[in-house]
Design a protein around this motif. Structure first.
Motif, PDB file in Angstrom:
ATOM      1  N   GLY A   1       0.821  -1.209   0.000  1.00  0.00           N
ATOM      2  CA  GLY A   1       0.000   0.000   0.000  1.00  0.00           C
ATOM      3  C   GLY A   1       0.854   1.257   0.000  1.00  0.00           C
ATOM      4  O   GLY A   1       0.566   2.217  -0.723  1.00  0.00           O
ATOM      5  N   GLN A   2       1.918   1.251   0.790  1.00  0.00           N
ATOM      6  CA  GLN A   2       2.825   2.396   0.824  1.00  0.00           C
ATOM      7  C   GLN A   2       3.522   2.594  -0.512  1.00  0.00           C
ATOM      8  O   GLN A   2       3.682   3.722  -0.985  1.00  0.00           O
ATOM      9  CB  GLN A   2       3.867   2.219   1.933  1.00  0.00           C
TER      10      GLN A   2
ATOM     11  N   GLN B   1       2.420   1.711  -3.506  1.00  0.00           N
ATOM     12  CA  GLN B   1       1.452   2.232  -4.483  1.00  0.00           C
ATOM     13  C   GLN B   1       1.135   3.700  -4.219  1.00  0.00           C
ATOM     14  O   GLN B   1       1.029   4.502  -5.146  1.00  0.00           O
ATOM     15  CB  GLN B   1       0.182   1.388  -4.463  1.00  0.00           C
ATOM     16  N   PHE B   2       1.011   4.077  -2.946  1.00  0.00           N
ATOM     17  CA  PHE B   2       0.744   5.465  -2.588  1.00  0.00           C
ATOM     18  C   PHE B   2       1.887   6.364  -3.057  1.00  0.00           C
ATOM     19  O   PHE B   2       1.667   7.423  -3.635  1.00  0.00           O
ATOM     20  CB  PHE B   2       0.557   5.581  -1.068  1.00  0.00           C
ATOM     21  N   THR B   3       3.118   5.926  -2.833  1.00  0.00           N
ATOM     22  CA  THR B   3       4.288   6.694  -3.243  1.00  0.00           C
ATOM     23  C   THR B   3       4.332   6.850  -4.762  1.00  0.00           C
ATOM     24  O   THR B   3       4.611   7.936  -5.274  1.00  0.00           O
ATOM     25  CB  THR B   3       5.583   6.018  -2.732  1.00  0.00           C
TER      26      THR B   3
ATOM     27  N   GLU C   1       1.780   6.827  -6.828  1.00  0.00           N
ATOM     28  CA  GLU C   1       0.712   7.748  -7.234  1.00  0.00           C
ATOM     29  C   GLU C   1       1.124   9.202  -6.955  1.00  0.00           C
ATOM     30  O   GLU C   1       0.855  10.097  -7.754  1.00  0.00           O
ATOM     31  CB  GLU C   1      -0.578   7.402  -6.503  1.00  0.00           C
ATOM     32  N   LYS C   2       1.767   9.440  -5.810  1.00  0.00           N
ATOM     33  CA  LYS C   2       2.227  10.782  -5.470  1.00  0.00           C
ATOM     34  C   LYS C   2       3.250  11.282  -6.491  1.00  0.00           C
ATOM     35  O   LYS C   2       3.219  12.427  -6.900  1.00  0.00           O
ATOM     36  CB  LYS C   2       2.845  10.807  -4.060  1.00  0.00           C
TER      37      LYS C   2
END
Length: 70
Positions: A57-58, A60-62, A64-65
């Motif tokens: 999750g981290q 994928q979040f990174t 996307e950012k």
């Protein structure tokens, strides 16, 4: 003895992670023996599953950012 295998897959069925298989002793298949064995297995495997899912999750979040910034 029962062998448990856990495989995480995405929505398309692509394998994301395969945890090492575990064997559990469930005695004579009495409910209390099964519950104890499953609880022990949960305590052993859940931290690894949680760690993998949080890290993914981290990641994928990174990503996307980075796409939004770049």
């Amino acid at each position: 003895m029962v062998k448990i295998e856990i495989t995480l897959k995405d929505e398309q069925g692509k394998k994301l992670k395969q945890l090492p298989s575990k064997e559990i002793e469930i005695g004579n298949y009495h409910l209390d023996e099964i519950e104890k064995a499953v609880e022990k297995l949960r305590k052993e495997m859940l931290p690894e599953l949680t760690r993998y899912l949080v890290e993914e999750g981290q990641r994928q979040f990174t990503e996307e950012k980075k796409k939004k910034v770049g």
